[in-house]
Design an enzyme around this catalytic site. Structure first.
Site, PDB file in Angstrom:
ATOM      1  N   LYS A  41       0.889  -1.216  -0.005  1.00  0.00           N
ATOM      2  CA  LYS A  41       0.007   0.099  -0.017  1.00  0.00           C
ATOM      3  C   LYS A  41       0.926   1.379   0.080  1.00  0.00           C
ATOM      4  CE  LYS A  41      -3.073  -2.414   3.022  1.00  0.00           C
ATOM      5  NZ  LYS A  41      -3.416  -2.575   4.516  1.00  0.00           N
ATOM      6  N   ASP A 101      14.717  -0.315   1.841  1.00  0.00           N
ATOM      7  CA  ASP A 101      15.328  -0.609   2.866  1.00  0.00           C
ATOM      8  C   ASP A 101      16.541  -1.709   2.821  1.00  0.00           C
ATOM      9  OD1 ASP A 101      15.480  -0.237   5.791  1.00  0.00           O
ATOM     10  OD2 ASP A 101      14.165  -1.911   6.105  1.00  0.00           O
ATOM     11  N   LYS A 129      16.808   4.243   2.096  1.00  0.00           N
ATOM     12  CA  LYS A 129      17.809   4.124   3.511  1.00  0.00           C
ATOM     13  C   LYS A 129      18.920   3.031   3.001  1.00  0.00           C
ATOM     14  CE  LYS A 129      14.473   3.249   7.007  1.00  0.00           C
ATOM     15  NZ  LYS A 129      14.087   2.142   8.169  1.00  0.00           N
ATOM     16  N   PHE A 150      13.109   4.578  11.587  1.00  0.00           N
ATOM     17  CA  PHE A 150      11.709   4.393  11.353  1.00  0.00           C
ATOM     18  C   PHE A 150      10.811   5.458  10.792  1.00  0.00           C
ATOM     19  CE2 PHE A 150       7.703   2.190  10.804  1.00  0.00           C
ATOM     20  CZ  PHE A 150       7.974   0.852  10.207  1.00  0.00           C
ATOM     21  N   VAL A 151      10.636   5.488   9.666  1.00  0.00           N
ATOM     22  CA  VAL A 151       9.953   6.667   9.097  1.00  0.00           C
ATOM     23  C   VAL A 151       8.392   6.273   8.631  1.00  0.00           C
ATOM     24  CG1 VAL A 151      11.841   7.938   8.210  1.00  0.00           C
ATOM     25  CG2 VAL A 151      10.905   6.165   6.743  1.00  0.00           C
TER      26      VAL A 151
HETATM   27  P1  IMP Z   1      13.002  -3.837   1.916  1.00  0.00           P
HETATM   28  O1  IMP Z   1      13.618  -4.283   3.316  1.00  0.00           O
HETATM   29  O2  IMP Z   1      13.743  -3.041   1.184  1.00  0.00           O
HETATM   30  O3  IMP Z   1      12.662  -5.183   1.448  1.00  0.00           O
HETATM   31  O4  IMP Z   1      11.661  -3.147   2.556  1.00  0.00           O
HETATM   32  C1  IMP Z   1      10.285  -3.892   2.521  1.00  0.00           C
HETATM   33  C2  IMP Z   1       9.251  -2.690   3.060  1.00  0.00           C
HETATM   34  O5  IMP Z   1       9.548  -2.549   4.296  1.00  0.00           O
HETATM   35  C3  IMP Z   1       9.329  -1.511   2.338  1.00  0.00           C
HETATM   36  O6  IMP Z   1       8.547  -1.540   1.085  1.00  0.00           O
HETATM   37  C4  IMP Z   1       8.290  -0.861   3.308  1.00  0.00           C
HETATM   38  O7  IMP Z   1       7.004  -1.252   3.238  1.00  0.00           O
HETATM   39  C5  IMP Z   1       8.841  -1.300   4.583  1.00  0.00           C
HETATM   40  N1  IMP Z   1       9.657  -0.493   5.476  1.00  0.00           N
HETATM   41  C6  IMP Z   1      11.096  -0.481   5.486  1.00  0.00           C
HETATM   42  N2  IMP Z   1      11.592   0.592   6.154  1.00  0.00           N
HETATM   43  C7  IMP Z   1      10.504   1.266   6.670  1.00  0.00           C
HETATM   44  C8  IMP Z   1      10.024   2.479   7.399  1.00  0.00           C
HETATM   45  O8  IMP Z   1      11.074   3.204   8.036  1.00  0.00           O
HETATM   46  N3  IMP Z   1       8.864   2.848   7.773  1.00  0.00           N
HETATM   47  C9  IMP Z   1       7.966   2.139   7.374  1.00  0.00           C
HETATM   48  N4  IMP Z   1       7.972   1.023   6.402  1.00  0.00           N
HETATM   49  C10 IMP Z   1       9.235   0.517   6.149  1.00  0.00           C
END
Ligand code: IMP
Ligand code: MG
Length: 176
Positions: A41, A101, A129, A150-151
């Protein structure tokens, strides 16, 4: 847990940056139709704002992915909860995400989409990030690099809340 939100990027800053990215995408896709692919979402707020600022023809589709069991963190396998409505074969696809992330979700998703033979495949993320990166992901358009905190806001949630904030905030956990 008790917490409060501190503003990291104001509504005006985010707005200005999305304008710039929209202009850049308009230049880069001149003479083409850009097929925006929103990852639900979190990507939805950013995609709507971005789409309004692109002046080449735009088509849209949505997909939703989720962690696959407990092993996701290590395996990087994601489950498609909602797949695209239309084929992307031969289209100029631009994936729109809220945040990169660890990079696990996106690296998996980009590989899966590439196998469907789009004419081109790029990635646009509102936030990055880089300190948290575990898997390499090639990001073509980045709104902002953010620190390892955490954003929330602009589509990003904490326990499904705060997606509707019109700015990017940091969740600060109160002591006691
Ligand atoms: P990945 O670790 O790059 O696979 O990120 C997966 C998902 O984690 C992202 O698409 C976000 O939905 C969620 N996510 C990662 N960091 C944050 C944050 O700081 N705030 C909110 N959601 C996050
Ligand atoms: Mg997401």
């Amino acid at each position: 847990m008790n917490h409060h939100i501190e503003v990291l990027l104001s509504e005006e800053e985010v707005d200005r940056r999305i304008n710039e990215i929209g202009e850049q995408i308009t230049k880069d896709y001149e003479g083409k139709t850009v097929h925006l692919l929103c990852v639900l979402k979190g990507g939805s707020f950013f995609m709507c704002e971005l789409a309004k600022r692109i002046s080449v023809p735009v088509s849209l589709d949505f997909m939703s992915v989720s962690s696959y069991g407990k092993d996701t963190k290590s395996s990087g396998v994601v489950k498609i909860v909602k797949d695209l409505d239309e084929s992307i074969k031969g289209k100029d696809v631009l994936v729109v995400e809220d945040i990169v992330d660890s990079g696990r979700t996106l690296s998996y998703l980009m590989e899966l989409l590439a196998a469907r033979e789009p004419a081109s495949l790029r990635l646009c993320t509102l936030l990055d990030k880089p300190e948290r990166r575990v898997v390499d992901v090639n990001v073509d358009y980045t709104g902002f690099q953010v620190p390892d905190e955490f954003v929330v806001g602009y589509g990003l949630d904490y326990d499904q809340l705060y997606r509707n904030l019109p700015y990017i905030g940091v969740v600060k956990f109160d002591e006691d």
